[in-house]
Scaffold this active site. Structure first.
Site, short mmCIF file in Angstrom:
data_model
loop_
_atom_site.label_atom_id
_atom_site.label_comp_id
_atom_site.label_asym_id
_atom_site.label_seq_id
_atom_site.Cartn_x
_atom_site.Cartn_y
_atom_site.Cartn_z
N SER A 144 0.84 -1.15 -0.06
CA SER A 144 0.01 -0.03 -0.04
C SER A 144 0.71 1.12 0.10
CB SER A 144 -0.90 -0.06 1.14
OG SER A 144 -1.45 1.21 1.57
N TYR A 157 -3.65 -0.11 10.03
CA TYR A 157 -3.54 -0.52 8.81
C TYR A 157 -1.93 -0.25 8.01
CZ TYR A 157 -4.53 -0.49 3.56
OH TYR A 157 -4.58 -0.83 2.20
P1 NAP Z 1 -11.94 -5.03 -0.77
O1 NAP Z 1 -12.66 -4.39 -1.71
O2 NAP Z 1 -12.26 -4.62 0.71
O3 NAP Z 1 -11.78 -6.44 -0.82
C1 NAP Z 1 -11.12 -7.14 0.27
C2 NAP Z 1 -11.24 -8.66 0.13
O4 NAP Z 1 -10.65 -9.42 1.16
C3 NAP Z 1 -12.86 -9.11 0.17
O5 NAP Z 1 -13.06 -10.04 -0.87
C4 NAP Z 1 -12.85 -9.74 1.57
O6 NAP Z 1 -13.97 -10.74 1.71
C5 NAP Z 1 -11.45 -10.35 1.82
N1 NAP Z 1 -11.13 -10.45 3.14
C6 NAP Z 1 -11.22 -9.80 4.17
N2 NAP Z 1 -10.71 -10.29 5.23
C7 NAP Z 1 -10.70 -11.50 5.02
C8 NAP Z 1 -10.18 -12.77 5.51
N3 NAP Z 1 -10.04 -12.81 6.90
N4 NAP Z 1 -10.00 -13.92 4.92
C9 NAP Z 1 -10.11 -14.07 3.63
N5 NAP Z 1 -10.59 -12.98 2.75
C10 NAP Z 1 -10.90 -11.74 3.41
O7 NAP Z 1 -10.52 -4.34 -0.61
P2 NAP Z 1 -9.52 -3.95 -1.86
O8 NAP Z 1 -9.69 -2.54 -2.12
O9 NAP Z 1 -10.08 -4.91 -3.33
O10 NAP Z 1 -8.19 -4.49 -1.63
C11 NAP Z 1 -7.52 -5.69 -1.80
C12 NAP Z 1 -6.17 -5.40 -1.12
O11 NAP Z 1 -5.37 -4.17 -1.69
C13 NAP Z 1 -6.23 -5.18 0.40
O12 NAP Z 1 -5.25 -5.79 0.83
C14 NAP Z 1 -6.11 -3.70 0.31
O13 NAP Z 1 -5.44 -3.46 1.86
C15 NAP Z 1 -5.08 -3.56 -0.62
N6 NAP Z 1 -5.00 -2.06 -1.29
C16 NAP Z 1 -5.99 -1.54 -1.72
C17 NAP Z 1 -6.03 -0.18 -2.16
C18 NAP Z 1 -7.26 0.67 -2.70
O14 NAP Z 1 -7.13 1.75 -2.76
N7 NAP Z 1 -8.56 -0.15 -2.77
C19 NAP Z 1 -4.79 0.35 -2.22
C20 NAP Z 1 -3.78 -0.38 -1.87
C21 NAP Z 1 -3.78 -1.34 -1.34
P3 NAP Z 1 -15.30 -10.29 2.43
O15 NAP Z 1 -15.92 -9.24 1.25
O16 NAP Z 1 -16.22 -11.38 2.46
O17 NAP Z 1 -15.02 -9.52 3.80
C1 GCO Z 2 -7.03 5.31 3.22
C2 GCO Z 2 -7.04 4.29 2.07
C3 GCO Z 2 -5.65 3.78 1.55
C4 GCO Z 2 -5.92 2.93 0.27
C5 GCO Z 2 -4.59 2.12 -0.05
C6 GCO Z 2 -3.58 3.26 -0.52
O1 GCO Z 2 -7.96 5.25 3.91
O2 GCO Z 2 -6.13 5.80 3.00
O3 GCO Z 2 -7.87 3.17 2.29
O4 GCO Z 2 -5.19 2.98 2.73
O5 GCO Z 2 -6.65 1.62 0.51
O6 GCO Z 2 -4.01 1.51 0.88
O7 GCO Z 2 -2.41 2.56 -1.00
#
Ligand code: NAP
Ligand code: GCO
Length: 259
Positions: A144, A157
């Site tokens: 992230s 986080y």
């Molecule tokens: P999301 O839409 O919240 O999806 C997260 C997924 O993880 C969901 O399918 C959720 O399932 C599953 N999950 C949560 N807890 C779990 C557990 N204990 N065991 C198995 N599965 C679990 O998140 P996203 O935005 O796609 O992000 C995916 C990854 O990228 C995360 O690690 C997040 O921190 C990272 N990330 C996101 C962003 C962003 O801007 N979106 C940026 C940087 C990094 P349920 O729906 O059933 O809970």
């Molecule tokens: C926040 C956002 C971010 C993104 C991501 C950025 O609340 O700042 O959720 O944390 O999820 O991790 O890289």
């Protein structure tokens, strides 16, 4: 290009019923891989299976909480029996809790660390023996901006994602001799359900992020597909312990200069 070909590989993406995980699994499928994913309940697994099927992707879905060590080992054994040994693992499953540190309970802090940092450790340890048996593998941890930067309300986080960056580097050092490359992808701000609260119309954070991103837009899960295929393929066989930031330039930017 053969280098980016995943034909014959089995790719597991955790938490991939939707969001970033779904996009990465879909890209792996298009590159020839067989897709395996998990989610925490059958309803979400079924929704994911239906979505993959609608996209013409044959996927295998399993109910498994990445923090439950017994369940993870049982699931990896079941996958080995039903699909085969995992070649590519993406530790994608994760949660965020946006709470000011002074108000955050230790329970909430622990839950984020458990899913976002302990989970990737548990799942990586469970799949590594199979990769060693097969002569190599690829592990990609979804880090992230918060692996590098802080902001208000995301202390748990950021601690987890900072730790995940260092877990990536350490497992890369331990497992390189087995031809397992362990790397990370650090997405910028991506439009998924996780960030939906920040993108609500009129939310000040929306303008803030656009202003902090040289590309002047939110990223999409599709922006992460090419980098993920690169790190999952033989094109990255000499890349170890690297976090590939896909952030539209956020980490390179001090911020828009005043006019
Ligand atoms: P999301 O839409 O919240 O999806 C997260 C997924 O993880 C969901 O399918 C959720 O399932 C599953 N999950 C949560 N807890 C779990 C557990 N204990 N065991 C198995 N599965 C679990 O998140 P996203 O935005 O796609 O992000 C995916 C990854 O990228 C995360 O690690 C997040 O921190 C990272 N990330 C996101 C962003 C962003 O801007 N979106 C940026 C940087 C990094 P349920 O729906 O059933 O809970
Ligand atoms: C926040 C956002 C971010 C993104 C991501 C950025 O609340 O700042 O959720 O944390 O999820 O991790 O890289």
């Amino acid at each position: 290009m053969k280098q980016f070909d995943l034909t014959g590989k089995i790719a597991m993406v955790t938490g991939a019923s939707y969001g970033i995980g779904y996009a990465l699994a879909s890209a792996f499928a298009k590159a020839g891989a067989k897709i395996v994913f998990n989610d925490i309940n059958q309803e979400m697994v079924d929704k994911g299976l239906a979505a993959y099927k609608a996209d013409g992707i044959e996927a295998y879905g399993y109910v498994c909480d990445v923090t439950d060590e017994d369940a993870v080992y049982a699931t990896i054994a079941k996958i080995k029996k039903e699909v085969g040994i995992i070649d590519i693992l993406v530790n994608n499953a994760g949660i965020i809790k946006r709470i000011p540190a002074i108000e955050m309970s230790a329970k909430d802090f622990r839950q984020v660390i458990d899913i976002d940092l302990n989970g990737p450790f548990i799942v990586s340890k469970a799949v590594a023996p199979g990769m060693i048996e097969k002569g190599g593998g690829k592990i990609i941890n979804i880090c992230s901006m918060m692996s590098e930067l802080g902001r208000e309300t995301v202390s748990a986080y950021a601690s987890a994602k900072g730790g995940l960056k260092m877990l990536t580097k350490n497992l890369a050092c331990e497992w390189a001799e087995f031809n397992i490359q362990v790397n990370g992808i650090g997405p910028g701000y991506i439009a998924t359900p996780q960030t939906a609260p920040l993108r609500e119309p009129g939310h000040p954070f929306n303008d803030f992020i656009i202003g902090r991103t040289p590309a002047a837009r939110w990223g999409t899960p599709e922006d992460l597909q090419g980098p993920a295929v690169f790190l999952a393929s033989s094109a990255s066989d000499f890349v170890n312990g690297h976090i590939l930031y896909v952030d539209g330039g956020i980490l390179a930017y001090i911020g828009k200069q005043p006019k």
